[in-house]
Each structure stands twice: as C-alpha cells, then as structure tokens.
Design an enzyme around this catalytic site. Structure first.
Site, PDB file in Angstrom:
ATOM      1  N   SER A  16       0.851  -1.285   0.139  1.00  0.00           N
ATOM      2  CA  SER A  16       0.032   0.075  -0.043  1.00  0.00           C
ATOM      3  C   SER A  16       0.791   1.127  -0.039  1.00  0.00           C
ATOM      4  CB  SER A  16      -0.987  -0.031   1.270  1.00  0.00           C
ATOM      5  OG  SER A  16      -0.334   0.291   2.576  1.00  0.00           O
ATOM      6  N   LYS A  49       0.254   4.178   7.051  1.00  0.00           N
ATOM      7  CA  LYS A  49      -0.111   4.980   6.086  1.00  0.00           C
ATOM      8  C   LYS A  49       0.568   6.398   6.095  1.00  0.00           C
ATOM      9  CE  LYS A  49      -2.889   1.711   4.839  1.00  0.00           C
ATOM     10  NZ  LYS A  49      -2.717   0.811   3.575  1.00  0.00           N
TER      11      LYS A  49
END
Length: 219
Positions: A89, A130
């Site tokens: 990701s 993230k």
C-alpha cells in the site's frame, strides 16, 4: 684440686644443663612450627574467603549488567519501536519488505508516515502503515486517489497511480474532519485500504511516527 667425685658431679651437671637446653630448643622449634601452621591455616582461610567474596561480587556485577542492559534495550524499543512493512500500500515509497524505526513521541502533521491500529474493525486487528493527508478541521475531496484539501489540489510527489489499474470510478468522496480526527492514505492510491475505506482515525489510534528506514525506502 677437685676430687674425682666432684669432677663427675660437675660433668653430670653440665650434661644435664646441655640436655635441658636441647629440650628447650626443641620445644621452641615445636612452638614456632605450630605457630607457622596456625598462621598458614588462617591465611588460607582468609584467602579462601576473599576469593569467595570476589566470585560473589563478580556474579552480582554480571547480573546487574544484564538487568540494566535489558532495561535499556526494552526502554529503547518502547520509545523507538521497530516496524516491518508487509504489503504494497505504500509503493512506490516503501517496498513490501521495508524495515525501520519510529517514535512514540510526535505531533501528527501532514506527510508523516505513521503506524496505526484502528479501533474496532478499522484495521482488522492489524497494524497499518499510512501517510497523514488530513488533520482536524480539514475538508477533503478525494476522487480516485487525487486529493483536494480545503479547496486546493495537493502536490503529492509520493503518490503512485498504477497505470495498469482500471477500477477508477470518478466518484468524489467528501470528508470533513472533526476534533481529533485525521485522515490517512497509502501512497499506492489504487491498492490501499485506508481512510477512504475505514474513515478518520484519532491520535490515540496512531502507535508511532516512522523516523527512518534501514532498508526498503525507495524515495
């Protein structure tokens, strides 16, 4: 002149005195030997006790060193936790096997790469890594990974848009962040489960901010 009897008596007395002296000398030697034996025994006992105390002191020092070392290492890893990236990701910023250290002391800011553990089923009981895109009070408009924050298009050189991905929808999400709400997104915009899916997160859901990576950081 001395008579024969007197000479004999005198000789016997001299012999007796000589014998007494020999006995005294022997007794003195025995006493000296006994004293030396006692002194040697006491010395050996003292040396043995010193050696025992020295060994005990050495063991205590080793144990203290081990305990202090463990405490230092434990404290270091609590303050600067290590993390291993498992997933894509954050491509093209971080590889799937990236490894680095974070810090638990930080104030969340735009662009920070953070490790989070969302409450409930936000992160499915796992740690996610993230990037912070929005902070409390921000108004975010997101269309297929492209972000407008408070009406301005974000300049995101770290964002990656897979050219082979064909799932774009052109649907715009509008997210307004309240008090203690942050929005995080993965840099690999078409292949990231992030704030666009599970919504805003709080500061308490952030475990740390990443400081540096020993390997696996691509840019």
């Amino acid at each position: 002149m001395e008579s024969l009897e007197e000479k004999v008596i005198s000789a016997m007395e001299e012999q007796s005195e000589s014998d007494n002296q020999v006995v005294e000398d022997i007794e003195e030697d025995v006493k000296d030997t006994a004293t030396e034996s006692v002194d040697m025994g006491e010395k050996e006992t003292i040396d043995s006790e010193k050696e025992r105390k020295k060994k005990i002191k050495s063991i205590i020092s080793d144990l203290a060193f081990c305990v202090i070392s463990f405490a230092v290492i434990f404290t270091f890893f609590k303050i600067f936790p290590p993390y291993y990236v498992d997933g894509c990701s954050m491509n093209q910023t971080l590889r799937d096997d990236a490894f680095g250290f974070g810090t638990v002391f930080f104030s969340p800011d735009y662009g920070d790469i953070v490790v989070l553990h969302g409450e409930g089923q936000k992160t499915h009981g796992s740690d996610y890594i993230k990037r912070i895109i929005g902070k409390p009070g921000d108004r975010l408009e997101i269309t297929d990974g492209v972000v407008y924050r408070n009406g301005e298009l974000l300049d995101e050189p770290y964002a990656y848009y897979d050219p082979d991905y064909h799932g774009q929808t052109e649907i715009t999400q509008l997210i307004v962040l309240g008090e203690d709400e942050y929005l995080v997104m993965g840099d690999n915009r078409y292949h990231s489960s992030d704030g666009r899916v599970f919504g805003p997160i709080s500061r308490s859901e952030m475990k740390c901010k990443m400081l540096f990576f020993l390997w696996g950081k691509k840019r």
